[in-house]
Design an enzyme around this catalytic site. Structure first.
Site, PDB file in Angstrom:
ATOM      1  N   HIS A 107      13.091  65.005  43.587  1.00 56.28           N
ATOM      2  CA  HIS A 107      12.753  66.335  44.112  1.00 56.28           C
ATOM      3  C   HIS A 107      11.614  66.228  45.126  1.00 56.28           C
ATOM      4  CE1 HIS A 107       9.852  65.714  40.843  1.00 56.28           C
ATOM      5  NE2 HIS A 107       9.050  66.556  41.463  1.00 56.28           N
ATOM      6  N   ASP A 109       8.185  68.664  46.066  1.00 55.04           N
ATOM      7  CA  ASP A 109       7.472  69.781  45.445  1.00 55.04           C
ATOM      8  C   ASP A 109       7.714  71.086  46.209  1.00 55.04           C
ATOM      9  OD1 ASP A 109       6.508  68.230  43.388  1.00 55.04           O
ATOM     10  OD2 ASP A 109       4.793  67.545  44.576  1.00 55.04           O
ATOM     11  N   HIS A 259      10.287  62.391  45.315  1.00 53.80           N
ATOM     12  CA  HIS A 259       9.729  61.588  44.231  1.00 53.80           C
ATOM     13  C   HIS A 259      10.335  61.988  42.895  1.00 53.80           C
ATOM     14  CE1 HIS A 259       7.192  65.204  44.341  1.00 53.80           C
ATOM     15  NE2 HIS A 259       7.002  65.016  43.048  1.00 53.80           N
ATOM     16  N   ARG A 275      -3.256  67.347  39.380  1.00 50.23           N
ATOM     17  CA  ARG A 275      -2.458  67.456  40.610  1.00 50.23           C
ATOM     18  C   ARG A 275      -2.958  68.588  41.494  1.00 50.23           C
ATOM     19  NH1 ARG A 275       3.921  68.843  41.325  1.00 50.23           N
ATOM     20  NH2 ARG A 275       3.025  70.765  42.079  1.00 50.23           N
TER      21      ARG A 275
HETATM   22  C1  SIN Z   1       5.374  65.540  40.142  1.00 50.65           C
HETATM   23  O1  SIN Z   1       6.599  65.520  40.037  1.00 50.65           O
HETATM   24  O2  SIN Z   1       4.836  66.356  40.886  1.00 50.65           O
HETATM   25  C2  SIN Z   1       4.511  64.584  39.359  1.00 50.65           C
HETATM   26  C3  SIN Z   1       5.078  63.229  39.237  1.00 50.65           C
HETATM   27  C4  SIN Z   1       4.523  62.452  38.080  1.00 50.65           C
HETATM   28  O3  SIN Z   1       3.984  63.035  37.119  1.00 50.65           O
HETATM   29  O4  SIN Z   1       4.641  61.223  38.113  1.00 50.65           O
END
Ligand code: SIN
Length: 296
Positions: A107, A109, A259, A275
């Protein structure tokens, strides 16, 4: 102000670089910030090791690259710094301190938003000794790998990003979203090929294989085309996997990269990540990249 002796070390042939010699807590000079920004645009994802920022310092560092935004899953935001989203399987006072599961499906973000975040920063406060990795795919490199005829078929096309349809792919164990969710998250038309607003590079703007509908195509043709694009974009040979160490910080460009996280043993280990996200623009396609503010 601390002048950093910054150096860059590529992490894979396709994407990623480690930035050495920078302490994110410092008041970094503009020249250092500019170098980091240029490297971010060039490599897609940057790794900073041995960091220890307080939430306020992480927000301040994020602000050097754009406006930090309070993300959609606000129930997992820190109360002291709502721009910091907590991703964690830990609990305090009997309650989860963050979102336990990061999507294991490819995906980008905020794909479902009108203006998805330009970038994401993820800081590994506590990470498991095995599992809980993060994979990255370079969607502009993937676009370059497509045969010209296929590019011709997708350039300028849109698809309907359906968040409600997508959720069960990201979070397979959860309750299937009801029809009311559609009012909250209406389908969002997104370009299949996205022009980078700063570099002008063209990138595929797809995620994992959810049967999103390409506008103006019947279901069969749309699904077949999506499957072909998916096979090219997420071919593991061209992806890079980050094995986390405590104190790592990744900063990636959502306009170029997709990612996904991997599983870990949540009974044995704790994974706590902070994050932040940087505000972004409405995605667009421009055939010659001319609507982009081309970086020199
Ligand atoms: C995410 O998908 O924004 C985070 C990725 C992760 O926790 O490795």
């Amino acid at each position: 102000m601390v002048e950093a002796a910054l150096s860059l070390r590529p992490l894979s042939p396709v994407l990623g670089a480690e930035v050495e010699g920078v302490d994110l807590r410092a008041d970094l000079p503009k020249t250092t910030v500019r170098t980091i920004r240029e490297a971010w645009l060039r490599y897609g994802v940057l790794l900073f090791r041995r960091q220890d920022p307080e939430p306020s310092q992480l927000v301040a560092f994020t602000r050097r690259f754009g406006e930090p935004v309070v993300y959609t899953r606000s129930e997992n935001a820190r109360t002291d710094h709502p721009e910091v989203l907590m991703l964690s399987n830990a609990r305090a006072a009997g309650r989860p301190i963050g979102a336990a599961i990061s999507s294991r499906y490819w995906h980008t973000d905020g794909h479902f938003l009108e203006c998805p975040p330009a970038g994401t920063l993820l800081y590994g406060k506590q990470v498991p000794p095995e599992g809980g990795d993060t994979w990255f795919a370079h969607m502009a490199a993937a676009y370059q790998r497509l045969p010209g005829s296929l590019r011709g078929e997708i350039d300028g096309r849109a698809f309907l990003m359906d968040r409600v349809q997508t959720l069960p792919y990201h979070y397979p164990g959860r309750k299937i979203p009801g029809p009311g969710q559609k009012l909250l998250w209406p389908d969002m038309p997104q370009p299949l090929v996205r022009t980078h607003p700063e570099t002008g590079a063209q990138a595929l703007y797809i995620g994992g294989l959810v049967p999103w509908r390409i506008v103006g195509m019947d279901r069969e043709r749309s699904d077949a085309l999506m499957a072909r694009l998916h096979a090219v974009a997420f071919d593991q040979k061209f992806c890079w996997r980050h094995r986390w160490q405590p104190g790592d910080l990744l900063m990636w460009d959502n306009r170029t990269l997709a990612h996904r996280a991997t599983a870990y043993d949540m009974e044995r280990y704790t994974r706590t990540m902070y994050r932040t996200t940087i505000a972004g623009d409405r995605p667009f396609y421009s055939a010659d990249g001319s609507r982009a503010a081309l970086a020199s």
